[in-house]
Design a protein around this motif. Structure first.
Motif, PDB file in Angstrom:
ATOM      1  N   GLY A  86       2.713  -0.473  -1.929  1.00 25.71           N
ATOM      2  CA  GLY A  86       3.671  -0.353  -3.041  1.00 25.71           C
ATOM      3  C   GLY A  86       4.428   0.964  -2.978  1.00 25.71           C
ATOM      4  N   SER A  87       3.689   2.051  -2.815  1.00 25.35           N
ATOM      5  CA  SER A  87       4.360   3.361  -2.840  1.00 25.35           C
ATOM      6  C   SER A  87       5.231   3.555  -1.607  1.00 25.35           C
ATOM      7  N   ARG A  88       4.830   2.984  -0.489  1.00 22.59           N
ATOM      8  CA  ARG A  88       5.675   3.110   0.705  1.00 22.59           C
ATOM      9  C   ARG A  88       6.963   2.305   0.532  1.00 22.59           C
ATOM     10  N   ALA A 106       8.438   1.759  -2.129  1.00 27.16           N
ATOM     11  CA  ALA A 106       9.296   2.443  -3.102  1.00 27.16           C
ATOM     12  C   ALA A 106      10.009   3.639  -2.484  1.00 27.16           C
ATOM     13  N   ASP A 107       9.575   4.024  -1.297  1.00 29.28           N
ATOM     14  CA  ASP A 107      10.135   5.210  -0.638  1.00 29.28           C
ATOM     15  C   ASP A 107      11.246   4.768   0.319  1.00 29.28           C
TER      16      ASP A 107
END
Ligand code: SF4
Ligand code: SF4
Ligand code: SF4
Lengths: 186, 782
Positions: free
Chosen positions: A97-99, A101-102
């Motif tokens: 998820g965080s990747r 979002a990047d």
């Protein structure tokens, strides 16, 4: 069940911006085909039985095979893919998820950022917040929820569906993706 | 109770950290100075005193925000749509709004513990005097308040000293809260730094509360062999009048137990508890028993077993009075924080209150005096019990089957259930007389009764589920080691070295509430996995109860199988929520007692030490509350990673490291000042795991630290690889990031690991004396 923009878990309200309903599943097939770098994220519920002998993971494997798109298995789900002989990448839901979002993340293969992420099999509320994170903080990413329930933070989502309708939708998508169906057993 | 002001004035202070001039601090009265250690750099730190340290952590562990909704409605400019790059009328964006909500949650949590501490200290001072000494472990403990000493720079010796500490905590929370006002803080990272501050202050507040009650109420004092208490739904002799206490703040329960003892009624009345009040009353007296964690509230009340309910504060269902009335059980509220709309009878003669309760003229009363609560509760329950006849509202099977036939399978119950339980299908089976599917739901039911509220037919579904599962419920009879409190200094001396060198592979702190995705048994399973592997497992709160609720083939619980000592293979229950401070305290004491780092107001250095060397990880598998958020944030500031269960994703933001960014994983070698790559250890500061399997593997991985010796790293890697192989079916793909040289490779796995290293183009790295603080470099270059 009627096709409505209605969250499966009643209190999980999103908006003003809410997922568009996938009313014609073939459109998903077309979107996947059109995407330059799609990715499929599969949570642990995919390995559980939906109803008699229907497992989401079988669809995940078929989608992966039909499209060659990378598949990320969250939690311990990679174990199931190994059993199926399918090469999924293991990564936690929060990590992928965080990747995603990047906007600077170059993807699992370093080939560039993804433009379409399909999700299935995460706990509803966990997928809800991750899709929300992506809605707000990713720049060029569209998301699709392929779960049986309307998940409003995605860009597109199925409405709440019966198992039968959900299966039919996924079959339609797979047909659109040009899957060779003779070895399919569902 | 009037308090004087603390005033610490130092004209000039030479310390290892440089020269402090004209340092002045005013928080109350002048502290009698007996602690000879020189004052460190950050006594009673202000909101921004540790901001640089916070930013170091936040650069590495970046927030990943998970907004629960797209709008802000905190002021009348709103609602503001903050979707994507939109800003609200005040100029705030989504990232800042999310971090603001996290700060609000942590302030709520911190305020709750601090107010709890304030109440306890005031109460105990009133009863035992301001000069009552603090003693939490006799000769076994020199460092009686490691968190307070570290943060505030004072050594509290008497109850009255704790008042000053609380003054500081209250002031900080007020300041933090003020920064959440519209038009104050605008940066999400500064909000995050304030979140850490709230967590640190929360840790102080918890420590104050627990050391006060341990010292004065005679709880076990750092005793590894603290007694075993009875725990479980079926544990009480309910033929006796039964008082159920719920909450977190023990004085009213103490009042009950004392009154029973005084009047020779012990053994005639059962006292059972739910949640942390149950922890603390069993630390106080062996006559009390524990029903279970917070999710057991409704099932116990509706079963009619309690003849009187006493609530104090925190995590108590807001509908307790309504539910109690349904089973004709009177309620006594005993905290100003939770008055339940009841008449204040604190000054009323007890006889009148007792008569009113017995005759059901009032459904309950508010009494803000613990001794009076004791008297009224006991005298009332003795008279009420025969009248009630254990009246219950759990329906009989026939009623359930009858209702199930009327179920329209509308799915509203399932759509309200946090764990998406297939209640409609279970009702369908019940209509045919098969109650097993309903009974199965009880295993992972968090007792919220949202299904009841949602059902258009008004079926009391939670009661149906309880009835269906009652056979197993009644068999619940377990043993839990009561909260021992702090860790002894001598235990720290024994395990400090093996922990820091990595030979004890880690300290796994399993804490928090019972908002579990799949029931509490998972907690027991995780705990045993690590205890068997000779990690140190520490626990508290509802998690400590859940892990007692499983027995092996011989009928033994984990507490009967594993030692309560803070040592490899121990399962160490420190106690209630506020006892979590002792877990932080143990990490701090490792840095101070074992490594001889200065403790006094030396937060940054100690946190740097813990972050780089102490392989401790928190797991709050069922965390739900704002208090749990505050507790986690206290650990973040100390550099200790925390994992939550899937419901924890709703805390709205994670703090995630990126192992694919090598530039994030450099430390300074304190010997030379060289920057050294150490790999992603620990990889995350806060993350939610989706399944227990994921959590287990992650916990093992998060125990690695830059300082591990090769022997220690090889041990940690053995566990990580072994668990990954078993639960994920393969070798971890990131193993090369954790191998620094050939001797790090576990011998038994050498061939396969070497193969991976070759594939990944691995290169040997040095093992530094790691620090993130340039001022700790001993030999500066250039
Ligand atoms: S606080 Fe700011 S974002 Fe929130 S409602 Fe008010 S103006 Fe809008
Ligand atoms: S009471 Fe249990 S079954 Fe009902 S909604 Fe809550 S968790 Fe689900
Ligand atoms: S909400 Fe009530 S009527 Fe609807 S499916 Fe559930 S039990 Fe049946």
């Amino acid at each position: 069940m009627s096709a409505k923009e209605e969250s499966w878990q009643r209190a999980e309200i999103a908006g003003p911006k809410k997922a568009l309903l996938i009313l014609k599943p073939e459109v998903v097939g077309a979107m996947v085909k059109k995407a330059k770098r799609p990715i499929l994220v599969v949570g642990h519920l995919a390995a559980e039985e939906y109803s008699k002998s229907v497992r989401m993971i079988d669809y995940a494997v078929r989608i992966g095979k039909a499209t060659n798109m990378p598949v990320v298995a969250t939690a311990h789900t990679v174990n199931e893919f190994i059993k199926e002989g399918f090469p999924a990448t293991s990564m936690s839901a929060m990590d992928i998820g965080s990747r995603l979002a990047d906007s600077e993340w170059k993807g699992l293969d370093g080939g560039g950022s993804y433009d379409l992420a399909l999700f299935m099999g995460l706990p509803y509320y966990m997928e809800f917040v991750i899709l929300s994170g992506l809605k707000h903080f990713s720049t060029n990413l569209k998301t699709i929820s392929l779960d049986r329930f309307y998940n409003p933070h995605a860009s597109w989502s199925f409405p709440n569906l019966s198992v039968k309708d959900w299966k039919e939708n996924l079959e339609t998508i797979l047909a659109k993706l040009g899957e060779d169906r003779k070895d399919v057993n569902v | 109770m009037a308090r004087k002001g603390v005033h610490v004035k130092i004209d000039e202070l030479k310390s290892d950290f440089g020269l402090l001039k004209n340092f002045e601090l005013s928080v109350g009265r002048v502290i009698e100075e007996k602690w000879t250690e020189p004052m460190g750099p950050t006594p009673f730190p202000s909101v921004i005193a540790l901001r640089d340290w916070d930013m170091k952590l936040l650069q590495r562990y970046r927030p990943f925000y998970l907004p629960y909704c797209d709008v802000c409605c905190l002021c009348t400019f709103g609602k503001c749509d903050l979707t994507q790059d939109k800003r609200g009328a005040c100029g705030l964006n989504m990232a800042s709004q999310q971090s603001r909500i996290v700060l609000l949650a942590c302030c709520i949590g911190a305020a709750t513990h601090i107010a709890h501490g304030r109440h306890l200290v005031e109460h105990l001072i009133e009863k035992y005097g301001r000069n009552s000494p603090l003693d939490i472990g006799g000769l076994n403990i020199d460092i009686e308040a490691p968190v307070t000493r570290l943060v505030c720079g004072i050594k509290p010796e008497k109850l009255r000293d704790l008042e000053d500490v609380l003054d500081y905590c209250e002031e900080q929370v007020t300041r933090l809260l003020s920064s959440t006002h519209t038009g104050q803080e605008g940066s999400n990272l500064d909000f995050e730094s304030k979140v850490f501050h709230a967590g640190m202050v929360d840790q102080v507040g918890m420590e104050v509360a627990d050391i006060a009650q341990i010292s004065v109420l005679g709880f076990p004092k750092a005793d590894p062999e603290a007694p075993l208490a009875d725990l479980g739904f079926g544990i009480a002799d309910v033929s006796k009048p039964t008082i159920l206490v719920i909450g977190h703040n023990v004085p009213s329960s103490v009042g009950i137990v004392d009154y029973l003892t005084e009047k020779g009624l012990a053994g005639k009345v059962e006292v059972v508890g739910i949640c942390c009040t149950a922890h603390d009353i069993t630390r106080y007296n062996s006559m009390a028993k524990i029903v279970g964690p917070i999710s057991w509230q409704l099932r116990y009340i509706r079963s009619g077993l309690a003849d009187l309910i006493v609530v104090d504060e925190q995590c108590i269902r807001a509908d307790t009075l309504i539910e109690a009335q349904k089973v004709k059980t009177p309620v006594i509220a005993s905290s100003e924080k939770n008055c339940l709309g009841l008449e204040n009878r604190t000054e009323t003669p007890p006889e009148k209150t007792i008569a009113d309760l017995v005759e059901n003229r009032v459904p309950g009363v508010l009494i803000l005096d613990s001794d009076k609560v004791g008297e009224v509760a006991v005298e009332t329950v003795i008279k009420v019990a025969p009248k009630r006849g254990k009246f219950k509202i759990i329906p009989e099977i026939e009623k359930i089957i009858e209702a199930a036939k009327e179920c329209t399978e509308c799915n509203e119950c399932r759509r309200a259930c946090p764990n998406d339980k297939p209640i409609p299908e279970a009702m369908k089976a019940a209509a045919k007389g098969d109650l097993n599917p309903l009974a199965e739901i009880l295993e992972s039911c968090v007792g919220c009764a949202r299904c009841d509220s949602a059902c258009p037919n008004d079926f009391p579904l939670h009661s149906f589920i309880v009835k269906a599962g009652e056979e197993k419920l009644w068999k619940e009879k377990f043993k839990m080691r009561v909260g021992r409190g702090a860790i002894q200094d001598v235990e720290i001396r024994n395990v400090g070295q093996p922990i820091v060198l990595g030979e004890i592979p880690g300290v796994i702190a399993i804490v928090g509430c019972s908002n579990y995705p799949q029931g509490g048994e998972e907690v027991a399973e995780i705990a045993e996995e690590f205890a068997k592997r000779r990690f140190i497992v520490v626990t508290s709160g509802c998690a400590a109860m859940s892990m007692a609720m499983v027995k092996d083939e011989e009928g033994k619980t984990l507490y009967e199988k594993y030692t309560g000592a803070f040592d490899a293979g121990g399962i160490v229950n420190v106690g209630s929520c506020v006892s979590n401070a002792h877990i932080a305290g143990a990490a701090i004491k490792i840095a101070n007692i074992f490594a001889k780092r200065k403790l006094r107001a030396n937060y940054e250095e100690i946190a740097d030490y813990i972050h780089n060397r102490v392989g401790a990880v928190g797991l709050a598998w069922g965390a739900y509350s704002q208090k749990a958020a505050a507790i986690a944030s206290g650990f973040w500031r100390l550099g200790v990673p925390v994992v939550v269960g899937p419901h924890g994703s709703k805390y709205r933001r994670m703090l995630l490291g990126r192992q694919d960014k090598p530039e994030d994983w450099y430390v300074l070698d304190a010997r030379t000042g060289d920057k050294v790559y150490v790999g992603p250890a620990p990889e995350h500061l806060f993350t939610a795991a989706e399944t227990k399997e994921e959590a287990i593997v992650l916990l093992a991985k998060l125990c690695m630290r830059p300082n591990d010796t090769s022997k220690g790293r090889a041990i940690k890697l053995t566990h990580y690889v072994d668990l990954h192989r078993r639960l994920f079916g393969s070798l971890p793909s990131d193993i090369h990031l954790f191998v620094r040289n050939n001797t790090d490779i576990p011998i038994t796995m050498r061939d396969e690991v070497v193969k991976v290293l070759e594939e990944k183009g691995w290169q040997e790295q040095m093992i530094p004396d790691p620090t993130l603080l340039p001022r700790l470099v001993r030999e500066k270059k250039g």
